[in-house]
Write a protein that holds these residues in place. Structure first.
Motif, mmCIF file in Angstrom:
data_model
loop_
_atom_site.group_PDB
_atom_site.id
_atom_site.type_symbol
_atom_site.label_atom_id
_atom_site.label_comp_id
_atom_site.label_asym_id
_atom_site.label_seq_id
_atom_site.Cartn_x
_atom_site.Cartn_y
_atom_site.Cartn_z
ATOM 1 N N PHE A 1 84.567 52.609 25.741
ATOM 2 C CA PHE A 1 85.589 53.048 24.792
ATOM 3 C C PHE A 1 84.943 53.354 23.430
ATOM 4 O O PHE A 1 85.284 54.346 22.770
ATOM 5 N N ALA A 2 83.990 52.520 23.033
ATOM 6 C CA ALA A 2 83.304 52.755 21.760
ATOM 7 C C ALA A 2 82.586 54.108 21.796
ATOM 8 O O ALA A 2 82.572 54.849 20.809
ATOM 9 N N ARG A 3 82.014 54.433 22.953
ATOM 10 C CA ARG A 3 81.341 55.743 23.077
ATOM 11 C C ARG A 3 82.368 56.870 22.936
ATOM 12 O O ARG A 3 82.126 57.870 22.264
ATOM 13 N N ASP B 1 81.465 62.155 30.296
ATOM 14 C CA ASP B 1 82.665 61.498 30.796
ATOM 15 C C ASP B 1 82.567 60.001 30.545
ATOM 16 O O ASP B 1 81.468 59.455 30.450
ATOM 17 N N ARG B 2 83.705 59.332 30.488
ATOM 18 C CA ARG B 2 83.730 57.872 30.299
ATOM 19 C C ARG B 2 84.645 57.256 31.347
ATOM 20 O O ARG B 2 85.660 57.856 31.721
ATOM 21 N N THR B 3 84.316 56.035 31.770
ATOM 22 C CA THR B 3 85.210 55.301 32.666
ATOM 23 C C THR B 3 85.672 54.031 31.958
ATOM 24 O O THR B 3 84.850 53.204 31.556
ATOM 25 N N ILE B 4 86.978 53.926 31.777
ATOM 26 C CA ILE B 4 87.527 52.816 30.985
ATOM 27 C C ILE B 4 88.712 52.206 31.728
ATOM 28 O O ILE B 4 89.658 52.917 32.074
ATOM 29 N N VAL B 5 88.630 50.919 31.975
ATOM 30 C CA VAL B 5 89.643 50.180 32.731
ATOM 31 C C VAL B 5 90.019 50.963 34.003
ATOM 32 O O VAL B 5 91.190 51.213 34.292
ATOM 33 N N GLY B 6 88.952 51.340 34.717
ATOM 34 C CA GLY B 6 89.160 51.928 36.039
ATOM 35 C C GLY B 6 89.590 53.382 36.047
ATOM 36 O O GLY B 6 89.872 53.938 37.098
ATOM 37 N N LYS B 7 89.650 54.012 34.877
ATOM 38 C CA LYS B 7 90.079 55.410 34.880
ATOM 39 C C LYS B 7 88.992 56.303 34.267
ATOM 40 O O LYS B 7 88.324 55.903 33.317
ATOM 41 N N ARG B 8 88.861 57.475 34.835
ATOM 42 C CA ARG B 8 87.830 58.401 34.364
ATOM 43 C C ARG B 8 88.422 59.331 33.300
ATOM 44 O O ARG B 8 89.487 59.924 33.491
ATOM 45 N N TYR B 9 87.712 59.439 32.186
ATOM 46 C CA TYR B 9 88.156 60.338 31.113
ATOM 47 C C TYR B 9 87.089 61.409 30.947
ATOM 48 O O TYR B 9 85.971 61.111 30.514
ATOM 49 N N GLU C 1 87.435 64.896 20.558
ATOM 50 C CA GLU C 1 88.420 64.009 19.939
ATOM 51 C C GLU C 1 89.491 63.572 20.927
ATOM 52 O O GLU C 1 89.982 62.445 20.884
ATOM 53 N N ALA C 2 89.846 64.482 21.845
ATOM 54 C CA ALA C 2 90.952 64.207 22.767
ATOM 55 C C ALA C 2 90.607 63.098 23.758
ATOM 56 O O ALA C 2 91.501 62.466 24.323
ATOM 57 N N GLN C 3 89.312 62.846 23.962
ATOM 58 C CA GLN C 3 88.921 61.848 24.955
ATOM 59 C C GLN C 3 89.429 60.462 24.556
ATOM 60 O O GLN C 3 90.113 59.779 25.320
ATOM 61 N N ALA C 4 89.110 60.030 23.331
ATOM 62 C CA ALA C 4 89.574 58.719 22.873
ATOM 63 C C ALA C 4 91.092 58.712 22.733
ATOM 64 O O ALA C 4 91.751 57.691 22.963
#
Lengths: 383, 511
Positions: free
Chosen positions: B266-268, B307-315, B320-323
């Motif tokens: 999430f920090a990334r 891409d990021r994976t946060i609490v089991g979900k891929r973003y 800006e829209a990612q966070a």
């Protein structure tokens, strides 16, 4: 949490350091004489302040509490002064301090609040008079222009009455008045949570009387402030300073020593701050009653009767201890437990006021203590 | 407590002298949703984050000008310590001290001590501090005055609840002046909206971005991060502070559904979210100066790509829209609903929130997609919040507001109100940690705390216009004043003392 006392003093010191004179401007007083009453609320142990070390029963009766006096400075053949009171000792040696012992007001029971009411109103019993003896004293002095001030947020009983009295406290949140504290205690009586918290708050307050706080610096700041209020030509001529922390039911040795150090610092700061006006100043230190002769089970003493009072100042005929010593042997005690009073505090106060202002002692006695025991004011206390 | 008294005191901010008691407590509370003003005149007049940011930029510019003139501050101080003549911009310097000839111990006047050499950096700092403290005091007074004049005290209470939920702390220079603007600009407009919108506004607000170090966070693989790495700059990189607190404090709740790996991811995703013009550290300086000082800005060159994976979900990668997508999902999470429901129930039904009520609030939150008024209606509808014995011990802020309202005060002086809250032990917007102030009795009901309130009450009463505290007591606590309090007030030695006793009565201490 910031300590309450620290806050109090910080406010005071800031005001002084910035040279902000308290907003007090009185018409120039016609008298140069100043009178300061330092009240010791909580029943100060006179035997632990001016100790009768020459009394053969002293060491036996006082146990551990006698230890502080093993090498304490002697005042005369009978009495020694608590070693924490170095500046007062110097005044005694300069004949500017006088101690009176085995004194008591007319009050003979052992309630702080009733006892303080008698001490402050000058009545023969609690709640007999509605005004304080210092307020009546304003009518006695040569000029109606002389003003009195309480160095506290609210005006204490001794100063209350028909004549206008100012009060000045340096802190943003002054300490609550004792009357308020008492009433809050009653208000919380039926509320178990608040009752418990309040009892603790009150005992903390008693334990950390402001005199002892911050190694006596708070007390010195208060003395300094009072001197600033009294010194100017158009300043106040009478002031009252309230001190607490004297109700030493437990651990008296350390607490009394700390408190006396504060009181000594306060008196020293007054003398220094008043400068040349010290010559015209009389300081009275008095408490509502004394404490038991014997030490209790918790290294302290309980409410008693006879105690000591002090007069200090440039005009005081000092260097002596006034006492008709009743003795500390068991048979000599009042109600088998307390120092037997042999001198009326009223007579001492009336004599000091009469001497300080050149008033007829009989008149002083009649005005200050109208319901009194008809004793004569003590003469020769103040030149 | 009567229903009216509960509505006024537990839900509201305390009864106000002269106001009529609400007939139907619940209706009175819910009706406030239609009358609430997010930007009333008292708040509109308070310093905004934009004006504070301009002042901070001025200060940074002044510092830079001084550095250009004198070189680094360290160097100037060393020179001054050597007794080098005063720098041109500083105060005039007295001649160096030399012992007067024939000086004796009894000399009439002591030799003048040289005034300390003025340090222009320090002077600039002191000025900036003074300005910040003034802005802070003005903001605290605005908050208090709004609490005194408001006709929607229930909603104002909720504003203050959320400001503490999203706590910042007025400790560092930047935060002193900015702390109030978070509440005014990010909480107030959304208190009757969706939680997701409030969350979004808070996490983009300069006060939060600076307080929790988001403004200095740089993605290691971002353009700026790579350049810094190539130069061997070790102090440029990822900062997890805000990402962690969003998950732990603002949304999901501690020990819930996230892991350390989620925090880092999430920090990334959050890198690039920063503030224009203000903020400290290499990251903030590298962030560029686009936009008005203090405004939110997304700096693509510090954003961690990928891409990021946060609490089991891929973003998927998306700037800006990612966070933003992560925040939206966090707001909708059942863990967040549980966390918020627990805190709200604790605030209105007692230190140990009743599980049934928590479940009801959670369901209201989830079914309404985080619509806050729906949750508030569920609170008002909960019998647990109408328990007839007081459920909360007022904290110093609540007590001060209630006391002023009881006296009919409508305006306080900034310096006085800041000092009062400091002395009572709850400096406004300064809890010292992002978790905010505790909302339980144990943190506030202490002996010294009560003593301070008694001292303050006596002081208030001495200055208040004379009132009949007996009548006032009945009005403040309709059908709820205890005989003990009524008696203590009636027996007071003066009207002022009666008022002081009423202000510290058990009824005033709790709600």
């Amino acid at each position: 949490m910031i300590d309450r006392r620290t806050l109090l003093v910080r406010g005071g010191l800031t005001a002084l350091a910035m040279g902000v004179a308290p907003r007090m401007a009185f018409a120039k007083a016609e008298t140069d004489r100043r009178f300061v009453f330092i009240i010791q609320r909580g029943a100060a142990d006179g035997l632990g302040i001016v100790a009768p070390v020459g009394d053969p029963a002293f060491v036996g009766q006082r146990g551990d509490l006698a230890a502080d006096f093993a090498s304490a400075p002697r005042l005369d053949a009978t009495f020694a002064l608590h070693p924490a009171m170095a500046q007062s000792l110097a005044m005694f040696q300069a004949r500017q301090a006088l101690f009176a012992h085995a004194v008591a007001s007319p009050y003979r029971d052992r309630s702080h609040f009733d006892g303080q009411n008698v001490l402050e109103t000058g009545g023969a019993g609690a709640y007999q008079l509605k005004d304080g003896w210092m307020n009546r004293m304003l009518a006695l002095v040569p000029s109606g222009e002389a003003k009195a001030i309480a160095v506290s947020a609210t005006v204490p009983m001794a100063l209350r009455g028909p004549r206008e009295v100012a009060s000045y406290a340096p802190s943003a949140l002054p300490e609550a008045s004792d009357d308020m504290l008492q009433r809050v205690a009653m208000l919380y009586e039926g509320d178990s949570q608040l009752h418990g918290l309040w009892s603790e708050a009150l005992s903390t307050r008693a334990l950390t009387g402001d005199l002892a706080a911050n190694n006596g610096q708070n007390a010195a700041a208060t003395g300094q402030l009072a001197a600033r209020l009294l010194a100017p030509a158009n300043g106040a001529r009478m002031a009252m300073i309230e001190t607490g922390g004297w109700d030493t039911h437990t651990g008296q040795r350390a607490r009394l020593a700390a408190n006396l150090k504060g009181l000594d610092a306060m008196i020293g700061a007054l003398k220094t701050g008043l400068g040349p006006a010290w010559a015209d100043t009389t300081v009275l230190v008095a408490t509502e009653f004394g404490r038991t002769v014997a030490v209790n089970g918790t290294g302290g003493t309980d409410h008693g009767t006879g105690t000591a009072a002090m007069l200090l100042g440039g005009g005081v005929k000092g260097g002596r201890v006034l006492a008709d010593w009743p003795g500390l042997a068991a048979a000599q005690l009042y109600e088998n437990r307390d120092l037997r009073p042999t001198m009326q505090l009223d007579a001492l106060i009336a004599g000091a006021v009469a001497g300080a202002y050149g008033i007829d002692p009989g008149k002083a006695m009649a005005v200050l203590f109208p319901n009194g025991q008809k004793a004569a004011a003590l003469g020769g206390l103040v030149a | 407590m009567s229903e009216s008294s509960i509505a006024l005191n537990r839900f509201g901010l305390g009864a106000r002298a002269g106001d009529a008691a609400p007939g139907d407590g619940k209706r009175w509370l819910l009706g406030q949703f239609d009358r609430y003003d997010p930007r009333p005149p008292t708040i509109a007049a308070a310093p905004s984050s934009a004006t504070v940011a301009v002042a901070l930029v001025d200060y940074y510019d002044r510092q830079k000008a001084l550095r250009d003139q004198y070189g680094p501050r360290k160097q100037l101080r060393a020179a001054m310590a050597q007794g080098v003549a005063a720098p041109p911009m500083a105060m005039p310097v007295p001649p160096p001290m030399s012992a007067p000839e024939n000086a004796t111990m009894t000399a009439t006047a002591p030799a003048p001590m040289p005034a300390p050499l003025a340090d222009p950096f320090q002077q600039a700092r002191q000025m900036a501090n003074r300005d910040a403290r003034q802005d802070y005091a003005a903001s605290v007074a605005a908050r208090m005055n709004q609490s005194l004049v408001t006709e929607t005290p229930f909603v104002e209470r909720l504003v203050q609840f959320w400001a503490n939920h999203f706590a910042v702390s007025a400790d560092k220079l930047e935060m002193v002046a900015l702390s109030g603007s978070l509440e005014f600009e990010a909480i107030r407009p959304h208190v009757l909206g969706r939680f997701a919108d409030m969350l979004n506004a808070v996490e983009r607000h300069p006060a939060m971005l600076i307080y929790l170090d988001q403004a200095v966070s740089v993605g290691p693989n971002s353009q700026v991060g790579q350049r810094a790495a190539a130069r061997g700059q070790k102090r440029v990189g990822l900062n997890e502070n805000l990402a962690r607190e969003i998950m732990e404090l603002h949304t999901l709740g501690v020990r819930s559904v996230y892991t350390q790996a989620d925090v880092t991811e999430f920090a990334r995703a959050m890198t690039g979210w920063t503030v224009a013009g203000i903020g400290r550290g290499p990251g903030a300086r590298l962030a560029g100066q686009d936009g008005a000082p203090g405004s939110f800005t997304f700096v693509a060159t510090v954003h961690e790509p990928g891409d990021r994976t946060i609490v089991g979900k891929r973003y998927p990668a998306g700037g800006e829209a990612q966070a933003q997508a992560v925040l939206t999902d966090l707001a909708a999470s059942a863990a967040t609903a549980q966390h918020l429901a627990t805190k709200l129930a604790r605030h209105f039904a007692g230190d140990n929130p009743p599980p049934a009520m928590v479940a009801r609030l959670k369901a209201a939150y989830l079914q309404s997609n985080g619509d806050l008024p729906t949750v508030y209606r569920a609170i008002v509808a909960s019998p647990e919040a109408w328990a007839t014995t007081p459920v909360k011990f007022r904290n110093p802020w609540e007590w001060s507001v209630a006391a002023y309202r009881a006296m009919g005060t409508r305006q306080v002086q900034p310096g006085a109100i800041v000092g009062l809250l400091n002395q009572l032990g709850q400096p406004t917007w300064k809890p010292g940690q992002p978790v905010g102030w505790d909302d339980i009795t144990g943190s506030w009901a202490g002996p010294d705390a009560i003593m301070r309130r008694v001292e303050a009450a006596e002081r208030f009463a001495a200055r208040a216009p004379e009132v009949d505290a007996r009548a006032l007591g009945a009005q403040l606590f309709p059908a709820a004043l205890t005989p003990a309090t009524a008696q203590a007030v009636a027996r007071a030695e003066s009207p002022a003392q009666g008022l002081a006793l009423l202000l510290v009565s058990p009824e005033m201490m709790r709600r």
